[in-house]
Design a protein around this motif. Structure first.
Motif, mmCIF file in Angstrom:
data_model
loop_
_atom_site.group_PDB
_atom_site.id
_atom_site.type_symbol
_atom_site.label_atom_id
_atom_site.label_comp_id
_atom_site.label_asym_id
_atom_site.label_seq_id
_atom_site.Cartn_x
_atom_site.Cartn_y
_atom_site.Cartn_z
ATOM 1 N N LYS A 95 40.622 33.908 49.576
ATOM 2 C CA LYS A 95 41.152 34.229 48.246
ATOM 3 C C LYS A 95 42.022 33.120 47.687
ATOM 4 O O LYS A 95 42.125 32.962 46.465
ATOM 5 C CB LYS A 95 41.960 35.526 48.320
ATOM 6 C CG LYS A 95 41.136 36.749 48.681
ATOM 7 C CD LYS A 95 41.984 38.014 48.662
ATOM 8 C CE LYS A 95 41.158 39.240 48.989
ATOM 9 N NZ LYS A 95 41.952 40.496 48.913
ATOM 10 N N TYR A 98 39.317 30.262 46.309
ATOM 11 C CA TYR A 98 38.243 30.528 45.352
ATOM 12 C C TYR A 98 38.559 31.763 44.500
ATOM 13 O O TYR A 98 39.284 32.653 44.928
ATOM 14 C CB TYR A 98 36.910 30.747 46.090
ATOM 15 C CG TYR A 98 36.517 29.598 46.987
ATOM 16 C CD1 TYR A 98 35.988 28.434 46.451
ATOM 17 C CD2 TYR A 98 36.691 29.682 48.371
ATOM 18 C CE1 TYR A 98 35.637 27.368 47.272
ATOM 19 C CE2 TYR A 98 36.338 28.623 49.199
ATOM 20 C CZ TYR A 98 35.814 27.475 48.644
ATOM 21 O OH TYR A 98 35.468 26.430 49.452
ATOM 22 N N THR A 99 37.969 31.766 43.310
ATOM 23 C CA THR A 99 38.150 32.913 42.419
ATOM 24 C C THR A 99 37.323 34.097 42.930
ATOM 25 O O THR A 99 36.460 33.943 43.797
ATOM 26 C CB THR A 99 37.685 32.572 40.994
ATOM 27 O OG1 THR A 99 36.265 32.339 41.003
ATOM 28 C CG2 THR A 99 38.402 31.336 40.476
ATOM 29 N N GLU A 100 37.590 35.250 42.340
ATOM 30 C CA GLU A 100 36.830 36.444 42.722
ATOM 31 C C GLU A 100 35.337 36.250 42.440
ATOM 32 O O GLU A 100 34.488 36.625 43.261
ATOM 33 C CB GLU A 100 37.344 37.652 41.946
ATOM 34 C CG GLU A 100 36.581 38.935 42.241
ATOM 35 C CD GLU A 100 37.063 40.095 41.393
ATOM 36 O OE1 GLU A 100 36.275 41.057 41.225
ATOM 37 O OE2 GLU A 100 38.194 40.057 40.884
ATOM 38 N N GLU A 101 35.021 35.659 41.299
ATOM 39 C CA GLU A 101 33.619 35.432 40.935
ATOM 40 C C GLU A 101 32.933 34.488 41.928
ATOM 41 O O GLU A 101 31.787 34.718 42.341
ATOM 42 C CB GLU A 101 33.521 34.839 39.519
ATOM 43 C CG GLU A 101 33.894 35.794 38.404
ATOM 44 C CD GLU A 101 35.405 35.991 38.294
ATOM 45 O OE1 GLU A 101 36.163 35.187 38.887
ATOM 46 O OE2 GLU A 101 35.815 36.958 37.616
ATOM 47 N N GLN A 102 33.644 33.430 42.327
ATOM 48 C CA GLN A 102 33.074 32.487 43.283
ATOM 49 C C GLN A 102 32.843 33.143 44.638
ATOM 50 O O GLN A 102 31.788 32.953 45.269
ATOM 51 C CB GLN A 102 34.015 31.284 43.444
ATOM 52 C CG GLN A 102 34.040 30.360 42.246
ATOM 53 C CD GLN A 102 35.072 29.261 42.402
ATOM 54 O OE1 GLN A 102 36.177 29.486 42.910
ATOM 55 N NE2 GLN A 102 34.729 28.070 41.959
ATOM 56 N N GLU A 181 38.176 44.444 45.324
ATOM 57 C CA GLU A 181 38.795 43.519 44.377
ATOM 58 C C GLU A 181 39.374 44.284 43.183
ATOM 59 O O GLU A 181 40.454 43.964 42.689
ATOM 60 C CB GLU A 181 37.781 42.479 43.907
ATOM 61 C CG GLU A 181 37.353 41.505 44.991
ATOM 62 C CD GLU A 181 38.507 40.689 45.528
ATOM 63 O OE1 GLU A 181 39.339 40.232 44.717
ATOM 64 O OE2 GLU A 181 38.598 40.516 46.756
#
Length: 202
Positions: A95, A98-102, A181
């Protein structure tokens, strides 16, 4: 002396090349003659059947060799896939990097690689079964051959079940990731709102 050896080696190589060309030409010529014999009245049908069986046998041996080579290459491919899956799963949990989308995309990629691997395994089993059944048809069924075919069919069924289970489990992992998330975001928002309210009450 070296020049003499080089000359002899080149001469021998030339002789070998000529012999190979002669053999290849002879094989093609024999094949052409056998093909023409198919049109001879009365016996042409029998000759055609023999030629067809010979071609099928040659193709079967080529298919077996191709499957062996494919299985050999899959050993390395599967190891690479497993390594990539592990790396992607680790990245999906980082976390702080990287972003949540990544991270969700990393998880989807790992899941897809796992599915691709199972599909490759299924394809190899199906090709092995096809070859085994073709050999059985040519060489007449035996208890050993029938046992092998039955085992391959069972392996394919299990592989297909594993494939469907993996698809289901991977979707559950994605749904769980999204839910976790969302819960984390809600908890952070609730904490922020509570903090703002606390400051407002002072």
């Amino acid at each position: 002396l070296n020049r003499a050896l080089d000359f002899v080696l080149k001469l021998l190589q030339g002789v070998v090349d000529v012999l190979l060309n002669v053999v290849e030409f002879g094989i093609k010529a024999i094949g052409g003659v056998l093909k023409l014999l198919e049109y001879i009245p009365f016996v042409g049908g029998a000759i055609k059947k023999m030629n067809d069986e010979t071609r099928e046998s040659i193709q079967l041996e080529k298919d077996k060799a191709a499957l062996i080579e494919k299985n050999r290459s899959n050993i390395v491919a599967f190891a690479t896939i497993d390594k990539n899956i592990s790396e992607l799963k680790v990245k999906s949990m980082q976390k702080e990097l990287y972003t949540e989308e990544q991270r969700l995309e990393f998880l989807k990629q790992a899941n897809q690689l796992a599915i691709d691997k199972l599909k490759l395994q299924q394809d190899a089993l199906k090709e092995e079964l096809r070859i085994a059944e073709a050999e059985a048809a040519r060489n007449k069924n035996s208890a050993e051959v029938n046992d092998k075919i039955a085992q391959l069919k069972a392996d394919i069924i299990r592989a297909e079940q594993e494939y469907f289970n993996s698809v289901k489990e991977n979707q559950e992992k994605i749904n769980s990731f999204i839910a976790e998330e969302a819960a984390a975001r809600k908890a952070a928002d609730d904490a922020r709102i509570a903090k703002q309210k606390e400051w407002a009450d002072l």
